[in-house]
Write an enzyme that holds these catalytic residues in place. Structure first.
Site, PDB file in Angstrom:
ATOM      1  CE  LYS A  12      -7.012  -1.415   5.136  1.00  0.00           C
ATOM      2  NZ  LYS A  12      -5.660  -1.400   4.467  1.00  0.00           N
ATOM      3  CB  SER A  41      -4.448  -2.036  15.960  1.00  0.00           C
ATOM      4  OG  SER A  41      -5.462  -1.366  15.171  1.00  0.00           O
ATOM      5  CB  CYS A  95      -2.115   4.896   4.026  1.00  0.00           C
ATOM      6  SG  CYS A  95      -1.695   3.167   4.576  1.00  0.00           S
ATOM      7  CE  LYS A 146      -6.659  -3.665   8.577  1.00  0.00           C
ATOM      8  NZ  LYS A 146      -5.479  -2.647   7.718  1.00  0.00           N
ATOM      9  NE  ARG A 186      -6.095   4.522   9.750  1.00  0.00           N
ATOM     10  CZ  ARG A 186      -7.671   4.736   9.142  1.00  0.00           C
ATOM     11  NH1 ARG A 186      -8.336   5.892   9.633  1.00  0.00           N
ATOM     12  NH2 ARG A 186      -7.961   4.053   7.896  1.00  0.00           N
ATOM     13  CB  CYS A 214      -1.170   0.194   1.359  1.00  0.00           C
ATOM     14  SG  CYS A 214      -1.969   1.593   1.223  1.00  0.00           S
ATOM     15  CB  CYS A 256      -4.615   3.478   0.088  1.00  0.00           C
ATOM     16  SG  CYS A 256      -4.981   3.401   1.706  1.00  0.00           S
ATOM     17  CD  GLU A 295     -14.923  -4.647  -3.808  1.00  0.00           C
ATOM     18  OE1 GLU A 295     -13.505  -4.505  -4.330  1.00  0.00           O
ATOM     19  OE2 GLU A 295     -14.733  -2.666  -3.384  1.00  0.00           O
ATOM     20  NE  ARG A 330      -5.857   6.081   4.326  1.00  0.00           N
ATOM     21  CZ  ARG A 330      -5.272   5.664   5.521  1.00  0.00           C
ATOM     22  NH1 ARG A 330      -5.860   4.475   6.585  1.00  0.00           N
ATOM     23  NH2 ARG A 330      -4.423   5.907   5.538  1.00  0.00           N
ATOM     24  CE1 TYR A 364      -0.104  -5.640  14.908  1.00  0.00           C
ATOM     25  CE2 TYR A 364      -2.618  -5.488  14.805  1.00  0.00           C
ATOM     26  CZ  TYR A 364      -1.916  -4.983  13.889  1.00  0.00           C
ATOM     27  OH  TYR A 364      -1.462  -4.044  12.985  1.00  0.00           O
TER      28      TYR A 364
END
Length: 326
Positions: free
Chosen positions: A199, A278, A119, A252, A209, A117, A127, A237, A221, A317
């Protein structure tokens, strides 16, 4: 009352694991790794307890730490030393991800995925290439077709550096086809693509971020990431990405979109991935810090639910934290 059918018979300790319908293993998990070209020491990420940005020369050591837990795969994100309006450092031969991946591939046996990406590399934080005057006009957005060539170049540079798989995440129409063409034309046809197929424009991305220094400098976005209200659109998609050559389809975030994970699992014969993002990680940590939840138990239950919904692999994570248990 007829009690001939007693489900509790199969819940005793001896038989319970034998009839368990869903298994979660460390090999199902992908651990994110943040590599920072602006620092020469590890920097803790305050909103993501237990995670840190690592300098480029410590990337291989960081991935080796992940491998020691039993987690076999990582996804690498980069924080570049400089940014510009077209994200030049994303596809530079000496870019942060390219340098890190060379070291990781040479010094570890980890399976290396890279996020593709722009971004994190653009000074505006979007992006792709933004339309002129986008900062002043919120109806303007990223130029779709002009962005495709930059994504193609980025993906090729990652695989040439040693990445095993690339994961385009920009939600640019045609991104999978452009990257597939670029890889094939460069003699890299064996490299698979894990597309962020669905996404969503989610409120759960905040800590990431901060971690990747990728927040938009203006606007949002919503013009290229999916509306959280839409489920059928995710199938559209994913179908487009599959037709263009995506080898793995990702949803996501994970937990708020388990219905979408399940739908994609039923619809497609490709592996399905989910990103336990996150914000999902941070909110469980915050509740555990207050003594409201047992962190390990809710983390395990969360990832088990993602696997049960149909995801074969989970970017999370919690990967290292849960690996010993798994």
């Amino acid at each position: 009352m007829d009690l001939t059918d007693r489900p509790r018979r199969l819940r005793t300790d001896g038989v319970r694991p034998l009839v368990s319908e869903t298994d979660l293993d460390a090999s199902d998990l992908v651990a994110p790794v943040f590599v920072d070209a602006t620092t020469d020491e590890r920097v803790p990420i305050e909103s993501m307890p237990g995670h840190e940005r690592v300098p480029v020369d410590q990337a291989a050591a960081r991935v080796a730490e992940v491998r020691e837990t039993g987690v076999e795969a990582v996804i690498v994100f980069g924080i570049p030393e400089s940014k510009d309006d077209v994200g030049t450092r994303a596809y530079a031969e000496d870019g942060v991800v390219q340098r890190a991946v060379r070291d990781v591939a040479a010094e570890t046996d980890a399976y290396v995925i890279t996020d593709v990406c722009l971004c994190e590399y653009t000074d505006h934080g979007h992006c792709g290439v933004v339309e002129e005057d986008a900062a002043e006009d919120p109806t303007l957005t990223v130029k779709n077709d002009e962005t495709l060539d930059l994504l193609r170049k980025t993906a090729v540079s990652h695989v040439e550096a040693g990445a095993d798989m690339v994961a385009p995440s920009s939600m640019t129409d045609g991104m999978v086809g452009a990257i597939r063409e670029g890889l094939d034309d460069s003699g890299l046809a064996e490299a698979p693509i894990m597309s962020y197929a669905a996404k969503y424009e989610s409120a759960f991305y905040g800590p990431f971020r901060d971690a990747a220094d990728g927040a938009p400098a203006f606007g949002d976005r919503r013009h290229y990431q999916m509306d959280p209200a839409n489920a059928r659109e995710a199938l559209r998609e994913a179908r487009l990405d599959a037709e263009q050559g995506a080898d793995v389809l990702m949803v996501k975030p994970a937990l708020p979109y388990l219905d979408v994970v399940s739908s994609l699992r039923r619809e497609f014969d490709r592996p399905i991935a989910a990103y336990n993002v996150s914000g999902e990680y941070a909110m469980l940590h915050a509740a555990a810090d207050r003594g409201w939840l047992d962190l390990e138990e809710v983390a395990y239950e969360s990832l088990l639910s993602v696997k049960r919904a149909g995801a074969e692999l989970i970017v999370t994570y919690f990967a290292e934290d849960l690996a010993d248990r798994l």
